[in-house]
Design a protein around this motif. Structure first.
Motif, PDB file in Angstrom:
ATOM      1  N   ALA A   1       0.829  -1.221   0.036  1.00 23.01           N
ATOM      2  CA  ALA A   1      -0.106  -0.003  -0.099  1.00 23.01           C
ATOM      3  C   ALA A   1       0.870   1.318  -0.068  1.00 23.01           C
ATOM      4  N   VAL A   2       2.019   1.393   0.896  1.00 25.59           N
ATOM      5  CA  VAL A   2       2.669   2.443   1.058  1.00 25.59           C
ATOM      6  C   VAL A   2       3.613   2.703  -0.319  1.00 25.59           C
ATOM      7  N   LEU A   3       4.056   1.591  -0.664  1.00 28.33           N
ATOM      8  CA  LEU A   3       4.827   1.578  -2.008  1.00 28.33           C
ATOM      9  C   LEU A   3       4.077   2.102  -2.947  1.00 28.33           C
ATOM     10  N   THR A   4       2.805   1.599  -3.287  1.00 28.60           N
ATOM     11  CA  THR A   4       1.710   2.024  -4.512  1.00 28.60           C
ATOM     12  C   THR A   4       1.518   3.550  -4.349  1.00 28.60           C
TER      13      THR A   4
ATOM     14  N   TYR B   1      -4.772  -7.905  -2.053  1.00 31.54           N
ATOM     15  CA  TYR B   1      -3.739  -7.038  -2.694  1.00 31.54           C
ATOM     16  C   TYR B   1      -3.973  -6.381  -3.798  1.00 31.54           C
ATOM     17  N   LEU B   2      -4.942  -6.736  -4.444  1.00 38.17           N
ATOM     18  CA  LEU B   2      -5.232  -5.971  -5.765  1.00 38.17           C
ATOM     19  C   LEU B   2      -6.178  -4.729  -5.450  1.00 38.17           C
ATOM     20  N   ILE B   3      -7.076  -5.006  -4.529  1.00 38.09           N
ATOM     21  CA  ILE B   3      -7.909  -4.131  -3.978  1.00 38.09           C
ATOM     22  C   ILE B   3      -7.095  -2.984  -3.319  1.00 38.09           C
ATOM     23  N   THR B   4      -6.186  -3.275  -2.449  1.00 42.24           N
ATOM     24  CA  THR B   4      -5.216  -2.599  -1.928  1.00 42.24           C
ATOM     25  C   THR B   4      -4.571  -1.599  -2.792  1.00 42.24           C
ATOM     26  N   ILE B   5      -3.992  -2.134  -3.881  1.00 40.81           N
ATOM     27  CA  ILE B   5      -3.310  -1.573  -4.746  1.00 40.81           C
ATOM     28  C   ILE B   5      -4.155  -0.457  -5.471  1.00 40.81           C
ATOM     29  N   ILE B   6      -5.177  -0.758  -5.807  1.00 39.88           N
ATOM     30  CA  ILE B   6      -6.276   0.281  -6.365  1.00 39.88           C
ATOM     31  C   ILE B   6      -6.494   1.406  -5.565  1.00 39.88           C
ATOM     32  N   ILE B   7      -6.724   1.191  -4.335  1.00 38.01           N
ATOM     33  CA  ILE B   7      -7.240   2.216  -3.442  1.00 38.01           C
ATOM     34  C   ILE B   7      -6.150   2.940  -3.095  1.00 38.01           C
ATOM     35  N   SER B   8      -4.935   2.477  -2.721  1.00 36.17           N
ATOM     36  CA  SER B   8      -3.546   3.120  -2.617  1.00 36.17           C
ATOM     37  C   SER B   8      -3.130   3.947  -3.687  1.00 36.17           C
ATOM     38  N   ALA B   9      -3.240   3.602  -4.784  1.00 30.10           N
ATOM     39  CA  ALA B   9      -3.026   4.174  -6.157  1.00 30.10           C
ATOM     40  C   ALA B   9      -4.005   5.488  -6.316  1.00 30.10           C
ATOM     41  N   ASN B  10      -5.262   5.480  -6.198  1.00 27.83           N
ATOM     42  CA  ASN B  10      -6.134   6.596  -6.341  1.00 27.83           C
ATOM     43  C   ASN B  10      -5.957   7.584  -5.161  1.00 27.83           C
ATOM     44  N   ILE B  11      -5.668   6.987  -4.070  1.00 26.18           N
ATOM     45  CA  ILE B  11      -5.411   8.108  -2.884  1.00 26.18           C
ATOM     46  C   ILE B  11      -4.168   8.706  -2.837  1.00 26.18           C
ATOM     47  N   GLY B  12      -3.006   7.774  -3.140  1.00 28.98           N
ATOM     48  CA  GLY B  12      -1.664   8.508  -3.565  1.00 28.98           C
ATOM     49  C   GLY B  12      -1.595   9.390  -4.596  1.00 28.98           C
TER      50      GLY B  12
ATOM     51  N   LEU C   1       0.851  19.601  -2.970  1.00 33.09           N
ATOM     52  CA  LEU C   1       1.611  19.005  -1.815  1.00 33.09           C
ATOM     53  C   LEU C   1       1.100  19.726  -0.588  1.00 33.09           C
ATOM     54  N   GLN C   2       0.840  20.963  -0.768  1.00 36.40           N
ATOM     55  CA  GLN C   2       0.648  21.895   0.449  1.00 36.40           C
ATOM     56  C   GLN C   2      -1.048  21.257   0.646  1.00 36.40           C
ATOM     57  N   HIS C   3      -1.762  21.312  -0.101  1.00 33.73           N
ATOM     58  CA  HIS C   3      -3.188  21.712  -0.187  1.00 33.73           C
ATOM     59  C   HIS C   3      -4.119  19.996  -0.205  1.00 33.73           C
ATOM     60  N   THR C   4      -3.696  19.015  -1.052  1.00 32.48           N
ATOM     61  CA  THR C   4      -4.349  17.794  -1.128  1.00 32.48           C
ATOM     62  C   THR C   4      -3.357  16.683  -0.515  1.00 32.48           C
ATOM     63  N   ALA C   5      -2.102  16.792  -0.240  1.00 36.18           N
ATOM     64  CA  ALA C   5      -1.365  15.928   0.371  1.00 36.18           C
ATOM     65  C   ALA C   5      -1.956  15.636   1.835  1.00 36.18           C
ATOM     66  N   PRO C   6      -1.952  16.705   2.425  1.00 34.51           N
ATOM     67  CA  PRO C   6      -2.289  16.459   3.702  1.00 34.51           C
ATOM     68  C   PRO C   6      -3.492  15.454   4.166  1.00 34.51           C
ATOM     69  N   VAL C   7      -4.586  16.034   3.574  1.00 32.77           N
ATOM     70  CA  VAL C   7      -5.781  15.084   3.360  1.00 32.77           C
ATOM     71  C   VAL C   7      -5.614  13.651   3.116  1.00 32.77           C
ATOM     72  N   ALA C   8      -4.970  13.539   1.985  1.00 33.34           N
ATOM     73  CA  ALA C   8      -4.742  12.345   1.186  1.00 33.34           C
ATOM     74  C   ALA C   8      -4.127  11.405   2.312  1.00 33.34           C
TER      75      ALA C   8
ATOM     76  N   ALA D   1      -7.932   4.214   5.513  1.00 32.38           N
ATOM     77  CA  ALA D   1      -8.378   3.087   4.412  1.00 32.38           C
ATOM     78  C   ALA D   1      -7.516   1.940   4.706  1.00 32.38           C
ATOM     79  N   ILE D   2      -6.303   1.984   4.801  1.00 35.80           N
ATOM     80  CA  ILE D   2      -5.451   0.872   5.168  1.00 35.80           C
ATOM     81  C   ILE D   2      -5.882   0.048   6.464  1.00 35.80           C
ATOM     82  N   PHE D   3      -6.166   0.820   7.416  1.00 34.31           N
ATOM     83  CA  PHE D   3      -6.656   0.386   8.499  1.00 34.31           C
ATOM     84  C   PHE D   3      -7.767  -0.614   8.419  1.00 34.31           C
ATOM     85  N   ILE D   4      -8.848   0.175   7.714  1.00 33.90           N
ATOM     86  CA  ILE D   4     -10.029  -0.544   7.437  1.00 33.90           C
ATOM     87  C   ILE D   4     -10.077  -1.957   6.533  1.00 33.90           C
TER      88      ILE D   4
END
Length: 433
Positions: A98-101, A135-146, A173-180, A187-190
């Motif tokens: 998740a972090v890598l993606t 893992y595939l679900i995690t990659i999709i969700i992490s990719a869109n949030i990242g 980075l200043q405006h969308t990264a913090p909430v992302a 999301a990863i916890f869930i």
């Protein structure tokens, strides 16, 4: 009559894009061609006014950079090294992937990132005899949030950045990264809670097989490794320093791509690199811009802007929240790229109705479109790519099964984004009136 024709072509094209019965690039280009044949606008208007060549060129440059870097094996090396570091344990592996993606999606773009990592992850899950679906679900969700975190992370952000010059790489980075980052952690916890039972057992023999892998054998230690990583880092640095350098992002990306092609010419065949560029995606964008251009030409965009202003009575708070939830929910039903392409001129039109500071609306659109893409398998380009790669290796992702996981995460993401937008932008804006 022209209005009816333009709307009909747009809607029919959308339906075909959603059903994916015909290649979406072909559908978008066919729709654009129909607009030309029905004299909605002239070819010169399409080329000069409606097709955003900056966005197309920026995507092309990033595809070239990643295509060359991929040949070094560095991405496979990183994924296998990660799996060995966590010793093949399923839950730590899920978190690591998740972090890598997410990081890869923020720095490269989410479509490119999933193209690089999905084949490696499928190999690892097969080796460890783990279910691939979590893992595939995690990659999709992490990719869109990242991808939400940076200007180049998700195509909608690229389109917004090109349409609004003062929204730089650093601005995102200043405006969308913090909430992302906040949404990513939650999301990863869930996902861990949802999949913990499926990932609580593993055969020690499979772990031994993993630990025997030599990650170094995947790395091509040639001059190309140093060249590609150096140019990639320089390009990303150029994005960050854009406000200081005052050089267009597209020029920075193209400079990096051409520089790498020149210095790696002895090891890499330029024609082979160009063959690996995702031309279908680029032509899809061109056709898409033509379709939206048809709506602009006949005044539909202006009318949509007036309707939103009428509904919200020009109130920034209501307009921002309406944009966030509309873009979030619509992006789950249709690909977020065409939705953002249609909404950009709508927001730009708000300026003519007296809205001086449109930045909160741009952040609403960016967050809604990028986060909403997680709702269904057709919500974002990265989702479609992951599903295609997985199915090619016998790991089909059912549409409804994915939505059971994706939709709740999107709703939670939009709630968090609503709180973030309200306290950081909308409430302070109201207080200044």
């Amino acid at each position: 009559m022209a209005v009816t024709i333009a709307i009909a072509i747009f809607i029919i094209s959308y339906i075909f894009i959603m059903t994916e019965k015909i290649n979406r690039a072909l559908v978008a280009l066919a729709g654009g061609l129909l607009l030309l044949l029905t004299d909605i606008y002239e070819w010169e208007a399409a080329v000069n006014d409606y097709i955003d060549w900056n966005t197309v060129a920026l995507l092309f440059a990033m595809m070239v950079l990643v295509s060359i870097t991929k040949k070094t094996g560095v991405f496979s090396y990183i994924a296998i090294l990660l799996a060995k570091i966590v010793k093949g344990r399923p839950v730590p592996l899920l978190v690591g992937i998740a972090v890598l993606t997410a990081v890869g999606s923020a720095l490269l773009d989410n479509v490119t990132t999933v193209l690089l990592f999905v084949p490696v992850i499928l190999t690892l899950t097969n080796l460890l005899k783990l279910p691939a679906f979590p893992y595939l679900i995690t990659i999709i969700i992490s990719a869109n949030i990242g991808g939400t975190a940076t200007l180049i992370g998700d195509p909608p952000n690229i389109m917004i950045g090109q349409a609004v010059p003062h929204l730089t790489f650093v601005s995102f980075l200043q405006h969308t990264a913090p909430v992302a980052i906040m949404i990513f952690i939650l999301a990863i916890f869930i996902l861990i809670l949802l999949f913990r039972k499926k990932l609580n057992t593993i055969d020690q023999e499979n772990i031994k097989q993993l630990m025997k892998l030599k990650e170094g054998t995947y790395l091509n230690k040639t001059p190309l490794l140093f060249q590609s990583l150096s140019v990639l880092c320089l390009t990303i640095t150029g994005f960050i320093l854009h406000p200081v350098l005052h050089i267009d992002l597209t020029i920075i990306a193209l400079t990096g791509a051409i520089m790498l092609l020149l210095i790696s010419e002895k090891e890499v065949d330029t024609e082979k690199v160009f063959e690996q560029v995702e031309w279908v995606t680029l032509f899809f964008f061109i056709g898409l811009f033509m379709l939206v251009g048809g709506l602009e030409e006949v005044g539909v965009i202006d009318e949509l802007a007036r309707s939103i202003m009428w509904m919200t009575e020009g109130d920034m708070m209501y307009t921002g929240l309406l944009l966030l939830w509309t873009s979030g929910l619509f992006s789950g039903i249709i690909d977020n790229i065409p939705f953002v392409a249609a909404m950009i001129p709508v927001i730009q039109e708000f300026e003519s109705y007296g809205m001086a500071n449109l930045d909160p609306l741009w952040w609403s659109l960016a967050l809604g479109a990028c986060l909403g893409g997680n709702a269904t398998l057709i919500g974002a380009s990265a989702n479609v790519v992951v599903a295609g790669l997985a199915e090619a290796q016998g790991e089909r992702i059912p549409f409804v099964k994915y939505m059971i996981y994706g939709l709740p995460i999107v709703l939670l993401s939009l709630i968090i984004a609503t709180i973030y937008l309200y306290f950081r932008y909308l409430l302070p804006y109201q207080q200044t009136l």
